[in-house]
Design an enzyme around this catalytic site. Structure first.
Site, PDB file in Angstrom:
ATOM      1  N   LYS A   1       0.845  -1.205   0.000  1.00 34.99           N
ATOM      2  CA  LYS A   1       0.000   0.000   0.000  1.00 34.99           C
ATOM      3  C   LYS A   1       0.874   1.246   0.000  1.00 34.99           C
ATOM      4  CE  LYS A   1       0.887   1.297   4.504  1.00 34.99           C
ATOM      5  NZ  LYS A   1       1.652   2.488   4.869  1.00 34.99           N
TER       6      LYS A   1
ATOM      7  N   ASP B   1      -1.725  -1.037  10.876  1.00 36.56           N
ATOM      8  CA  ASP B   1      -1.855  -1.036   9.416  1.00 36.56           C
ATOM      9  C   ASP B   1      -2.586  -2.265   8.883  1.00 36.56           C
ATOM     10  OD1 ASP B   1      -0.641   1.247   8.707  1.00 36.56           O
ATOM     11  OD2 ASP B   1       1.162   0.334   7.846  1.00 36.56           O
TER      12      ASP B   1
HETATM   13  O1  C5P Z   1       0.684  -0.743  15.272  1.00 42.10           O
HETATM   14  P1  C5P Z   1       2.095  -0.767  14.784  1.00 42.10           P
HETATM   15  O2  C5P Z   1       2.905  -1.863  15.417  1.00 42.10           O
HETATM   16  O3  C5P Z   1       2.180  -0.764  13.306  1.00 42.10           O
HETATM   17  O4  C5P Z   1       2.752   0.620  15.255  1.00 42.10           O
HETATM   18  C1  C5P Z   1       4.129   0.769  15.451  1.00 42.10           C
HETATM   19  C2  C5P Z   1       4.400   2.031  16.278  1.00 42.10           C
HETATM   20  O5  C5P Z   1       4.071   3.180  15.499  1.00 42.10           O
HETATM   21  C3  C5P Z   1       3.603   2.175  17.547  1.00 42.10           C
HETATM   22  O6  C5P Z   1       4.218   1.525  18.624  1.00 42.10           O
HETATM   23  C4  C5P Z   1       3.581   3.687  17.743  1.00 42.10           C
HETATM   24  O7  C5P Z   1       4.790   4.133  18.307  1.00 42.10           O
HETATM   25  C5  C5P Z   1       3.527   4.217  16.317  1.00 42.10           C
HETATM   26  N1  C5P Z   1       2.152   4.519  15.871  1.00 42.10           N
HETATM   27  C6  C5P Z   1       1.516   5.632  16.376  1.00 42.10           C
HETATM   28  N2  C5P Z   1       0.244   5.929  15.957  1.00 42.10           N
HETATM   29  C7  C5P Z   1      -0.383   5.160  15.033  1.00 42.10           C
HETATM   30  C8  C5P Z   1       0.261   4.026  14.490  1.00 42.10           C
HETATM   31  C9  C5P Z   1       1.539   3.729  14.934  1.00 42.10           C
HETATM   32  O8  C5P Z   1       2.059   6.351  17.217  1.00 42.10           O
HETATM   33  N3  C5P Z   1      -1.619   5.492  14.643  1.00 42.10           N
END
Ligand code: C5P
Length: 296
Positions: free
Chosen positions: A8, A135
């Site tokens: 994506k 994601d």
């Molecule tokens: O959910 P995911 O593991 O992909 O997110 C990785 C990191 O990215 C989270 O621990 C956070 O620090 C940051 N993040 C965020 N806000 C979001 C998505 C991700 O702060 N909406």
């Protein structure tokens, strides 16, 4: 059984503030790409294994394909550890904001649910997807979609008109937490502190930058400025893409991959050649509709 896990880009991404759980409140328009990984699932008698030849991709429990297997297995009430084998062919460059690992995780939820005949509904798989990462739920929807909350509350949108996409990969990478931390730093330095959660449960603040919700084709990524400030190479790539005729150029997700959108294939190919000539690693792909990127 084989599935394609499509990459994506974030066609736009607005950061509205910081939530109490430390995540950021987002409004983002996701767009599937033709570029994809492939997963081939096999039932075996015992053990669990991921086969993958790509450098830097863990084949153990850290891989979202493994985590997805565990979630489906447990959700279906099966005992012990999952049993199966999957061959993962990587084409999506990792850690660049193209969602490769998340796409594989979503494909694994669908794939294991099918080969194990566990019969979980799409709703149940979506709940598991949220647990894999912010994601991941998008990849169960595909095509063009609006992500709210952490980016994980999805609303399918009509497919945007198809475009050729030039992806440019700078030599440096950016981790997702790092990009959000830089956004925090930059937004507090100017007295515009990330809002308290109370402010961001509402519609975007008037001063919130980025696309308005009713204009999902808007084209700003709020994480690009903080990343660009620390890595001016991004601004250079954006300029080169524009000079080469991109109708739009921006960073995807938390970077560091930049994309340019083109209406004409020949123009995309010649832009790619120009940027390659300047030393960047470049791929040419296209957008994919919901139907083209569907996992189910
Ligand atoms: O959910 P995911 O593991 O992909 O997110 C990785 C990191 O990215 C989270 O621990 C956070 O620090 C940051 N993040 C965020 N806000 C979001 C998505 C991700 O702060 N909406």
């Amino acid at each position: 059984m084989r599935l394609r896990a499509h990459a994506k880009i974030n066609r736009s991404l607005s950061v509205l503030g910081v939530r109490p759980d430390g995540y950021h409140e987002l409004r983002t328009v996701f767009q599937s790409l033709a570029l994809h990984d492939s997963l081939e699932f096999q039932c075996v008698r015992q053990g669990f294994a991921i086969e993958c030849r790509a450098a830097g991709v863990p084949c153990d429990e850290r891989n979202l394909v493994w985590k997805a297997a565990r979630l489906v297995w447990q959700e279906a009430g099966r005992r012990g550890e999952p049993v199966g084998r999957v061959r993962l062919t990587k084409r999506i460059p990792t850690q660049g904001g193209l969602g490769g690992g998340s796409a594989d995780g979503a494909a694994a939820l669908v794939g294991w649910n099918r080969v194990w005949e566990t019969g979980l509904s799409l709703d149940a798989l979506s709940r598991l997807a949220v647990r894999l990462g912010a994601d991941v739920p998008f990849f169960l929807v595909g095509g063009t979609a609006l992500g709210r909350d952490r980016g994980d509350a999805l609303e399918a949108l009509d497919d945007l008109p198809p475009r050729h996409v030039v992806l440019v990969f700078p030599a440096f990478g950016v981790s997702t937490p790092e990009a959000f931390r830089w956004w925090d730093e930059d937004n507090s330095a100017f007295g515009d502190r990330p809002s308290a959660f109370g402010d961001i449960t509402e519609e975007p603040r008037p001063e919130a930058r980025g696309p308005r919700l009713e204009a999902p084709g808007g084209d700003q990524n709020d994480l690009e400025a903080p990343v660009s400030r620390r890595h001016p190479e991004l601004a250079e790539i954006r300029r080169e893409l524009a000079r080469a005729g991109a109708e739009h150029a921006a960073m995807t997700g938390s970077g560091s991959t930049m994309f340019g959108l083109f209406q004409e294939h020949a123009r995309a190919v010649s832009a790619a050649e120009t940027l390659r000539g300047q030393g960047w690693f470049v791929l040419v792909t296209g957008t994919a509709t919901r139907q083209e990127s569907a996992l189910a």
